[in-house]
Design an enzyme around this catalytic site. Sequence first.
Site, PDB file in Angstrom:
ATOM      1  CG  ASP A   1       8.909  -3.828  -2.195  1.00  0.00           C
ATOM      2  OD1 ASP A   1       8.389  -4.719  -1.772  1.00  0.00           O
ATOM      3  OD2 ASP A   1       9.267  -2.631  -2.453  1.00  0.00           O
TER       4      ASP A   1
ATOM      5  CB  CYS B   1       5.665  -2.156  -2.125  1.00  0.00           C
ATOM      6  SG  CYS B   1       4.718  -0.851  -1.506  1.00  0.00           S
TER       7      CYS B   1
ATOM      8  CB  THR C   1       3.171   0.974   2.894  1.00  0.00           C
ATOM      9  OG1 THR C   1       4.028   2.055   1.835  1.00  0.00           O
ATOM     10  CG2 THR C   1       4.294   2.137   4.159  1.00  0.00           C
TER      11      THR C   1
ATOM     12  CB  ILE D   1       2.709   4.498  -0.172  1.00  0.00           C
ATOM     13  CG1 ILE D   1       1.869   4.442   0.934  1.00  0.00           C
ATOM     14  CG2 ILE D   1       2.911   6.410  -0.916  1.00  0.00           C
ATOM     15  CD1 ILE D   1       2.208   5.366   1.588  1.00  0.00           C
TER      16      ILE D   1
ATOM     17  CG  HIS E   1     -17.941   3.423  -6.317  1.00  0.00           C
ATOM     18  ND1 HIS E   1     -17.975   5.013  -5.843  1.00  0.00           N
ATOM     19  CD2 HIS E   1     -19.215   2.548  -6.169  1.00  0.00           C
ATOM     20  CE1 HIS E   1     -19.534   4.744  -5.049  1.00  0.00           C
ATOM     21  NE2 HIS E   1     -20.436   3.621  -5.667  1.00  0.00           N
TER      22      HIS E   1
ATOM     23  CG  HIS F   1     -19.115   5.420 -10.721  1.00  0.00           C
ATOM     24  ND1 HIS F   1     -18.688   5.783  -9.089  1.00  0.00           N
ATOM     25  CD2 HIS F   1     -20.736   4.594 -10.236  1.00  0.00           C
ATOM     26  CE1 HIS F   1     -19.640   5.535  -8.508  1.00  0.00           C
ATOM     27  NE2 HIS F   1     -21.421   4.501  -8.638  1.00  0.00           N
TER      28      HIS F   1
HETATM   29  C1  RB5 Z   1      10.906  -0.943   0.876  1.00  0.00           C
HETATM   30  O1  RB5 Z   1      11.311  -0.730   2.027  1.00  0.00           O
HETATM   31  C2  RB5 Z   1       9.676   0.309   0.529  1.00  0.00           C
HETATM   32  O2  RB5 Z   1       9.958   1.432   0.843  1.00  0.00           O
HETATM   33  C3  RB5 Z   1       8.718  -0.390  -0.105  1.00  0.00           C
HETATM   34  O3  RB5 Z   1       8.295  -1.470   0.022  1.00  0.00           O
HETATM   35  C4  RB5 Z   1       7.729   0.497   0.092  1.00  0.00           C
HETATM   36  O4  RB5 Z   1       7.016   0.497   1.171  1.00  0.00           O
HETATM   37  C5  RB5 Z   1       7.492   1.916  -0.292  1.00  0.00           C
HETATM   38  O5  RB5 Z   1       6.824   2.380  -0.478  1.00  0.00           O
END
Ligand code: RB5
Length: 151
Positions: free
Chosen positions: A7, A64, A66, A68, A97, A132
């Site tokens: 993103d 992205c 983070t 996450i 693994h 594994h």
């Molecule tokens: C975008 O601002 C941010 O939320 C996205 O890149 C990501 O970190 C979401 O997990």
Amino acid sequence: MFIIASDHGGLELKEAIKVSLAERKITVRDLGTMNSDSVDYPDYASKVARAITHGEAEKGILICGTGIGMSIAANKFPGVRAALITDEFTARMSKEHNNANIIVMGGRVLSPEQASAMVSVWLDATFEGGRHQRRLEKISEIEEDVRQGRI
Ligand code: RB5
């Protein structure tokens, strides 16, 4: 095929990783995003993860801010093992693994140098199989049990 997407939060890191892959003569297909406009990470996680699920690509990278959100979205797809990696150790483990077919990184967490080194470690590592493999088969069974409404 080897695919990559991000993103807006991962755009800079995606471009840096592409340069380091090109230096290693590794071809990667870029599925976007192509500019810094704000976009929704699930759209890009889907592009990469659906290609893995349908056997159209063997491995992928998602980035992205983070890592996450991309991880959460990509792991909704059957057969996807998307690993959020944070350093060279987790990069190696994700292959040895977990046989990760997608690695996920945070563009606001890692420097281009760190990320490029982590990608190299993941590409050079080998899945260890054995116990594994048994554990990965259990994950596949969970997917099937959920699909069939057994759990
Ligand atoms: C975008 O601002 C941010 O939320 C996205 O890149 C990501 O970190 C979401 O997990």
